[in-house]
Design a protein around this motif. Structure first.
Motif, short mmCIF file in Angstrom:
data_model
loop_
_atom_site.label_atom_id
_atom_site.label_comp_id
_atom_site.label_asym_id
_atom_site.label_seq_id
_atom_site.Cartn_x
_atom_site.Cartn_y
_atom_site.Cartn_z
N ILE A 237 48.19 98.54 9.71
CA ILE A 237 48.08 99.12 8.37
C ILE A 237 49.44 99.65 7.91
O ILE A 237 49.89 99.41 6.79
N LEU A 238 50.13 100.40 8.80
CA LEU A 238 51.43 100.97 8.45
C LEU A 238 52.45 99.87 8.15
O LEU A 238 53.27 100.00 7.23
N GLN A 239 52.39 98.78 8.92
CA GLN A 239 53.36 97.69 8.74
C GLN A 239 53.01 96.81 7.54
O GLN A 239 53.85 96.60 6.64
N ASN A 240 51.80 96.29 7.52
CA ASN A 240 51.44 95.27 6.53
C ASN A 240 51.10 95.84 5.17
O ASN A 240 51.39 95.22 4.14
N THR A 241 50.48 97.01 5.13
CA THR A 241 50.07 97.59 3.85
C THR A 241 51.15 98.49 3.26
O THR A 241 51.37 98.48 2.04
N TYR A 242 51.84 99.25 4.12
CA TYR A 242 52.78 100.25 3.61
C TYR A 242 54.24 99.95 3.96
O TYR A 242 55.11 100.77 3.70
N ASP A 245 58.97 99.30 8.85
CA ASP A 245 59.64 98.34 9.72
C ASP A 245 59.02 98.40 11.13
O ASP A 245 59.03 99.45 11.77
N PRO A 246 58.48 97.28 11.64
CA PRO A 246 57.83 97.31 12.96
C PRO A 246 58.78 97.64 14.09
O PRO A 246 58.35 98.06 15.17
N LYS A 247 60.09 97.49 13.87
CA LYS A 247 61.06 97.84 14.92
C LYS A 247 61.06 99.33 15.20
O LYS A 247 61.53 99.76 16.25
N ARG A 248 60.54 100.11 14.26
CA ARG A 248 60.51 101.56 14.44
C ARG A 248 59.27 102.04 15.18
O ARG A 248 59.16 103.22 15.51
N ILE A 249 58.31 101.15 15.44
CA ILE A 249 56.99 101.57 15.91
C ILE A 249 56.76 101.11 17.35
O ILE A 249 57.10 99.99 17.72
N THR A 250 56.13 101.97 18.14
CA THR A 250 55.67 101.63 19.48
C THR A 250 54.17 101.88 19.55
O THR A 250 53.68 102.90 19.07
#
Length: 296
Positions: A237-242, A245-250
């Motif tokens: 949701i955070l990546q695709n909807t809002y 950057d997925p590089k920031r997420i674990t």
């Protein structure tokens, strides 16, 4: 006197007779609307007072942490000053007595230079701690501002050991036994994403947690699977909807093994079923800062 009372009674009867039932009903409805709005404003005021009290508690906690760190830094500064004074005195005494060689004097000089480097390092550490405290407080206040008056049992924001935690209950995020994010939760995640997008250098972890009741459903083998699946659902949701950057997420799953309450009661199990967003410290900067000053 009796005549006066009769006249007053007659006047009042005539006044009420002049007011039509329709106008009277409209006035009652207007009064009820105004009274309802007044009660709603009172509730909002009480909610704001509660949020303000919570924010003040956070500020006091950070101030206490800062005071402890400042005291430690002051002690280190005193030790550095003491070592500088002693080294200067010893070096001067040895030179006067002509009992040291040139190479020994040079070695002592380098030691003093190292002390100066450590002094600079302590000052840099103090500045970094102050900056990090300010950043965490600003982040917490921004999050509380955008989330508004959500119930603390559904979402809780706190700072612990200089790390910001956002705990969101699974009651808000998911239906029971599911990892599909609810529409209401998507709105809340959008508000969190707005703050995170304004801090592009911050990395964070989305961590799923469950209670201790064993879970198995279809392809999901156990609570480990469920906790990880819920974390990745939030991340998508955070990546695709809002657009974060997925590089920031674990993504992480803790299963049932990091409870915040006892699993012996329904209330405790509800508290343990949560998804936690952890604002990660910028470790590369801190590791660089903690490197010992180079010596020749």
């Amino acid at each position: 006197m009796k005549t006066t009372s009769l006249v007053a009674l007659a006047s009042a009867t005539l006044l009420f007779a002049c007011v039509s039932p329709k106008k009277l009903k409209q006035s009652e409805e207007k009064y009820n609307q105004l009274n309802g709005a007044y009660l709603e404003l009172q509730q909002k005021y009480r909610d704001c007072q509660g949020n303000l009290a919570g924010a003040n508690d956070q500020i006091k906690g950070l101030q206490n942490q800062k005071s402890v760190l400042t005291g430690q830094i002051d002690d280190l500064n005193k030790q550095v000053d003491f070592l500088k004074q002693n080294n200067n005195q010893v070096l001067n005494q040895l030179k006067d007595m002509s009992v040291i060689s040139a190479s020994q004097a040079e070695s002592i000089k380098k030691s003093m230079e190292n002390i100066s480097a450590k002094d600079s390092y302590i000052q840099q550490l103090q500045t970094t701690i102050a900056q990090k405290d300010s950043m965490n407080m600003a982040l917490v206040m921004n999050l509380k501002g955008v989330l508004g008056n959500l119930d603390d049992s559904d979402i809780n924001i706190k700072v612990d050991k200089d790390v910001v935690y956002i705990d969101i209950s699974d009651k808000l995020l998911f239906k029971s036994g599911s990892y599909d994010v609810t529409d209401r939760a998507k709105v809340v995640l959008g508000k969190v994403a707005k703050v995170l997008n304004n801090q592009p250098n911050i990395e964070f972890m989305v961590e799923g947690n469950t209670d201790s009741i064993p879970f198995r459903n279809g392809l999901l083998l156990d609570n480990w699977d469920l906790s990880v699946k819920r974390a990745t659902s939030v991340i998508r949701i955070l990546q695709n909807t809002y657009g974060i950057d997925p590089k920031r997420i674990t993504a992480a799953g803790r299963g049932q093994y990091m409870p915040v309450a006892s699993n012996d009661t329904p209330e405790g199990r509800a508290a343990n079923r949560r998804t936690r967003i952890i604002i990660l410290p910028q470790l590369d900067q801190f590791f660089k800062l903690l490197e010992r000053p180079k010596t020749n």
